[in-house]
Design a protein around this motif. Structure first.
Motif, PDB file in Angstrom:
ATOM      1  N   THR A  15       0.846  -1.203   0.000  1.00 41.06           N
ATOM      2  CA  THR A  15       0.000   0.000   0.000  1.00 41.06           C
ATOM      3  C   THR A  15       0.877   1.247   0.000  1.00 41.06           C
ATOM      4  O   THR A  15       1.714   1.399   0.879  1.00 41.06           O
ATOM      5  CB  THR A  15      -0.895   0.030   1.258  1.00 41.06           C
ATOM      6  N   PRO A  16       0.674   2.142  -0.984  1.00 33.73           N
ATOM      7  CA  PRO A  16       1.502   3.355  -1.033  1.00 33.73           C
ATOM      8  C   PRO A  16       1.376   4.186   0.240  1.00 33.73           C
ATOM      9  O   PRO A  16       2.367   4.744   0.718  1.00 33.73           O
ATOM     10  CB  PRO A  16       0.942   4.132  -2.230  1.00 33.73           C
ATOM     11  N   ALA A  17       0.162   4.253   0.800  1.00 33.16           N
ATOM     12  CA  ALA A  17      -0.028   5.078   1.998  1.00 33.16           C
ATOM     13  C   ALA A  17       0.800   4.554   3.163  1.00 33.16           C
ATOM     14  O   ALA A  17       1.287   5.339   3.984  1.00 33.16           O
ATOM     15  CB  ALA A  17      -1.506   5.116   2.377  1.00 33.16           C
ATOM     16  N   PHE A  18       0.995   3.217   3.231  1.00 35.94           N
ATOM     17  CA  PHE A  18       1.801   2.668   4.330  1.00 35.94           C
ATOM     18  C   PHE A  18       3.264   3.034   4.140  1.00 35.94           C
ATOM     19  O   PHE A  18       3.968   3.360   5.103  1.00 35.94           O
ATOM     20  CB  PHE A  18       1.627   1.150   4.418  1.00 35.94           C
ATOM     21  N   ALA A  19       3.717   2.989   2.867  1.00 35.26           N
ATOM     22  CA  ALA A  19       5.101   3.377   2.584  1.00 35.26           C
ATOM     23  C   ALA A  19       5.328   4.826   3.037  1.00 35.26           C
ATOM     24  O   ALA A  19       6.348   5.135   3.673  1.00 35.26           O
ATOM     25  CB  ALA A  19       5.391   3.227   1.097  1.00 35.26           C
ATOM     26  N   THR A  20       4.357   5.698   2.733  1.00 32.17           N
ATOM     27  CA  THR A  20       4.462   7.089   3.182  1.00 32.17           C
ATOM     28  C   THR A  20       4.547   7.139   4.704  1.00 32.17           C
ATOM     29  O   THR A  20       5.350   7.889   5.267  1.00 32.17           O
ATOM     30  CB  THR A  20       3.206   7.882   2.742  1.00 32.17           C
ATOM     31  N   ALA A  21       3.708   6.326   5.361  1.00 32.29           N
ATOM     32  CA  ALA A  21       3.682   6.336   6.820  1.00 32.29           C
ATOM     33  C   ALA A  21       5.029   5.897   7.401  1.00 32.29           C
ATOM     34  O   ALA A  21       5.490   6.447   8.399  1.00 32.29           O
ATOM     35  CB  ALA A  21       2.567   5.430   7.332  1.00 32.29           C
ATOM     36  N   VAL A  22       5.685   4.918   6.748  1.00 34.13           N
ATOM     37  CA  VAL A  22       6.985   4.456   7.238  1.00 34.13           C
ATOM     38  C   VAL A  22       8.015   5.575   7.127  1.00 34.13           C
ATOM     39  O   VAL A  22       8.739   5.881   8.085  1.00 34.13           O
ATOM     40  CB  VAL A  22       7.451   3.209   6.453  1.00 34.13           C
ATOM     41  N   VAL A  23       8.058   6.205   5.951  1.00 34.33           N
ATOM     42  CA  VAL A  23       9.007   7.309   5.754  1.00 34.33           C
ATOM     43  C   VAL A  23       8.738   8.416   6.769  1.00 34.33           C
ATOM     44  O   VAL A  23       9.660   8.928   7.415  1.00 34.33           O
ATOM     45  CB  VAL A  23       8.893   7.860   4.308  1.00 34.33           C
ATOM     46  N   ASN A  24       7.450   8.749   6.941  1.00 35.11           N
ATOM     47  CA  ASN A  24       7.090   9.801   7.898  1.00 35.11           C
ATOM     48  C   ASN A  24       7.522   9.434   9.311  1.00 35.11           C
ATOM     49  O   ASN A  24       7.969  10.287  10.067  1.00 35.11           O
ATOM     50  CB  ASN A  24       5.574  10.027   7.892  1.00 35.11           C
TER      51      ASN A  24
END
Lengths: 318, 414
Positions: free
Chosen positions: A84-93
């Motif tokens: 999920t792209p949103a999870f990848a964003t969450a990890v980076v964040n």
């Protein structure tokens, strides 16, 4: 020892009792004290943790809540999460949020601790005022910053505009990059006092003779800091950073109150994203549990490091 | 040195304390409100009820109506106000201890009905004849009536009469008029032409859906050209400075406050803001339907709560009786007057509109409002989350409206 001493240590083993073996009585007492702890840990830590891990391997949605049917799907949730792209964003964040918070909380905290080492009038009063951010409920801190950073009506923009530092109001909470910076600033503000207090007590424990000796050897301020202060408080630093890391990983309120993870997922960390999955209307409890488990693993690794650091240096309990 | 008696006493106390603590912990862990409500000593049945009306006048009005409707059904009603009702209801569904009566936000109804935890009110004799068809649809799941609304609401465009007069502008009815009006009414950073609330929550989707449905878009296809045109309109309003960037973090209440203090010349908001505006001493404002594209019909998402009943034999029959009374014409009108909701029955709504002129526009447009769950059913939360994310992405400038909605469609259907 006086008879009216309150110390339980004054209790010696009772004289031989004919009905109960003395060792058995002591053991029973010991068990009596340990049972509550074991029950507490089992009910409030082990069970939820185990349940969460099991949940992360199940397809558990809103229907499962009522019917109880939740098929096991192996690593399905983890696979879906990682794609999920949103999870990848969450990890980076999460990485940005944790690293940014720790770095600034620590450096500012250390600076203030060093500053307060000198004695000057009102120093204790100022120091206790500095504690306020840490005493405030996180929801209050978050709401406060939400108001301060409002684009049209926030005080921060009013000041920046009046001082002609910016031409247009800064959309603090409303563009992806500035929103991330905003939640970071709020979290740093909240965490500085914790760092300051712990580091301050570490600094006070350094014997002044060391500095006298160092200055006799011709060490300047920087060298004294580098070769006396830092090595002396190294164990304290370790504790501050590990505890700070575990606290920051699980920060939820600040982000939720300020941005709800927005704009467009720009401020979601794994914590807020996991909450969103489970309770934000989607009711993807299995997926949310998987995200939570990944976070627990990271936190557990650092908790172990913390425990090892404590064992290696028993004097470091700050 | 202590005597052995003293020591034994200390040990005894220690063991006692430990045992009591352990017992207490066990009690805490096993307790909870899973115990079924029992008939009272007089033999009367007690029904449990949950809602989230924590503020006046809804709070006491609801209590009064519940007592009044409980009597003819021969039940006493134990009410509980729960702010985070959705989460609480899910928890209780899990332990199969759902309250007998629930006043639930309508988009949540289908999700809960799909679990099988709710009673079929239609079978229990609750009639919906004569009500607005869209309101009846909002309470249906797979052809069965699980929820009935006492009153509903939707959004409209509020405008500041004197600001529009000064600028020589008529209240906008089309998107083009809205663009022009909002631009003309803006005065630098002090006053913005229009405000709306599109935060990263259901509120954001709800507000955007006013434009989305007015454009003729369908939730089944989030990236249709109509949907893109609606999102482009909002993006233009924000990018041109006609609307503040804060729309991404404000909620509907914040927008109402900004309108009341004169920082917004127009706003998209619901009838629940009327008491707030009155309290703030704001009098010179008018209300018109949310602008639609030229030649289109103004529409929006249907808001408000529905009564539902937990499925549980005898009790749900009694609950249905109470609901029948709560949504009856008289109670519906009283409820509408207190909370500024539009009654679900057109006749009652007309009567209400005559009595409260400020509600005229809301009553006139309620028939064209769309139930959020009518097209996508229990999956609505998925679509909604995808939608508000797209709105946020487009308005914050990280994606174009088209790209944002394409991603939303993918996210909602994956």
């Amino acid at each position: 020892m006086p008879k009216n001493s309150a110390a339980v240590a004054g209790c010696k083993r009772p004289p031989p009792d004919r009905s109960v073996a003395p060792a058995a009585g002591g053991r029973r007492l010991g068990i009596g004290f340990i049972v509550p702890v074991v029950v507490f840990v089992a009910v409030f830590y082990l069970y939820p943790l185990a349940r969460n891990v099991v949940l992360s391997f199940q397809d558990y949605d809103i229907n499962s809540l009522y019917s109880g049917n939740a098929p096991f799907i192996g690593l399905g949730n983890y696979r879906r999460l990682l794609s999920t792209p949103a999870f990848a964003t969450a990890v980076v964040n999460t990485v940005i949020f944790v690293a940014g918070s720790l770095f600034f909380q620590f450096t500012i905290g250390l600076g203030l601790a060093e500053f307060f080492r000198r004695s000057f009038p009102l120093s204790p009063l100022l120091r206790s005022l500095m504690l306020i951010p840490w005493l405030l409920p996180l929801v209050v801190g978050g709401t406060l910053f939400r108001w301060l950073l409002d684009t049209s009506n926030g005080v921060v923009n009013q000041i920046l505009l009046t001082l002609h530092l910016v031409q247009d109001p800064v959309p603090w909470l409303n563009t992806p990059n500035t929103a991330m910076a905003s939640v970071l600033i709020c979290n740093i503000w909240i965490g500085v006092p914790f760092n300051m207090v712990i580091l301050h007590s570490g600094l006070l424990a350094i014997p002044t003779e060391l500095y006298e000796a160092a200055s006799l050897d011709g060490a300047g301020h920087w060298q004294q800091f580098r070769y006396v202060t830092l090595p002396q408080i190294r164990p304290v630093i370790g504790i501050v950073v590990t505890l700070g890391l575990i606290y920051t990983l699980k920060v939820f309120d600040v982000i939720w109150v300020m941005t709800k993870g927005g704009p467009a997922n720009a401020t979601h960390t794994i914590t807020t994203y996991a909450y969103q999955l489970s309770f934000g209307g989607l009711s993807e409890f299995g997926l949310g549990a998987a995200a939570g488990d990944l976070l627990i693993i990271v936190a557990a690794v650092f908790a172990l490091l913390y425990l090892r650091a404590l064992r290696a240096d028993p004097g470091a309990r700050a | 040195m202590r005597t052995s008696v003293e020591c034994r006493r200390i040990r005894l106390i220690g063991t006692l304390v430990a045992t009591v603590t352990a017992a207490g912990l066990l009690l805490i862990s096993c307790g909870g409100d899973g115990s079924p409500p029992s008939p009272t000593e007089s033999g009367k049945i007690t029904l449990t009820e949950m809602d989230y009306y924590s503020s006046e006048p809804g709070r006491s009005a609801l209590a009064k109506q519940l007592t009044r409707c409980g009597k003819p059904a021969g039940v006493t009603i134990k009410r509980q106000i729960v702010p985070d009702l959705r989460t609480k209801v899910l928890q209780l569904a899990n332990s199969r201890a759902l309250p007998d009566l629930i006043l639930l936000d309508n988009p949540d109804l289908q999700q809960l009905a799909a679990t099988g935890a709710l009673a079929d009110l239609g079978a229990a004799g609750v009639k919906t004849d004569g009500m607005y068809p869209n309101i009846v649809a909002a309470g249906k799941y797979q052809g069965k009536q699980y929820g009935v609304a006492p009153g509903v609401n939707q959004l409209a465009l509020y405008y500041n009469t004197s600001m529009l007069e000064k600028a020589g502008i008529k209240p906008p009815a089309t998107w083009d008029e809205l663009r022009i009006a909002a631009k003309k009414l803006a005065q630098g950073d002090k006053v913005h032409g229009i405000g709306f609330a599109v935060p990263a929550t259901e509120e954001g989707s709800f507000q955007f859906e006013s434009f989305f449905f007015s454009a003729g878009a369908s939730l089944k296809k989030l990236d249709s050209p109509e949907a893109v045109s609606a999102l482009s309109l909002l993006k233009d309003l924000v990018a041109s400075g006609s609307a503040p960037k804060d729309v991404l973090s404000w909620n509907q209440m914040n927008v109402g406050e900004q309108f009341a203090n004169g920082s917004l010349a127009m706003m998209i908001n619901g009838p629940w803001e009327l008491p707030l505006l009155r309290k703030a001493g704001m009098k010179d404002f008018g209300i018109v339907p949310v602008p639609a594209p030229a030649g289109g019909t103004s529409s929006g998402a249907l808001g408000g709560e529905v009564w539902a009943a937990g499925s549980g034999g005898d009790k749900s029959r009694k609950a249905a009786e109470v609901i029948k009374c709560m949504v009856s014409k008289g109670n519906s009108l009283e409820w509408a007057k207190l909370t500024n909701y539009v009654p679900s029955d057109p006749e009652v709504a007309a009567e209400f509109s005559a009595a409260v002129p400020a509600m005229k526009t809301f009553v006139e447009t309620i028939g064209s409002a769309k139930s959020r769950t009518a097209e996508v059913g229990p999956d609505y939360p998925k679509y909604s989350q995808a939608l508000w994310t797209a709105v946020q992405a487009a308005l914050s400038g990280s994606k174009s409206p088209g790209a944002a909605l394409t991603d939303a469609q993918k996210q909602a259907t994956q």
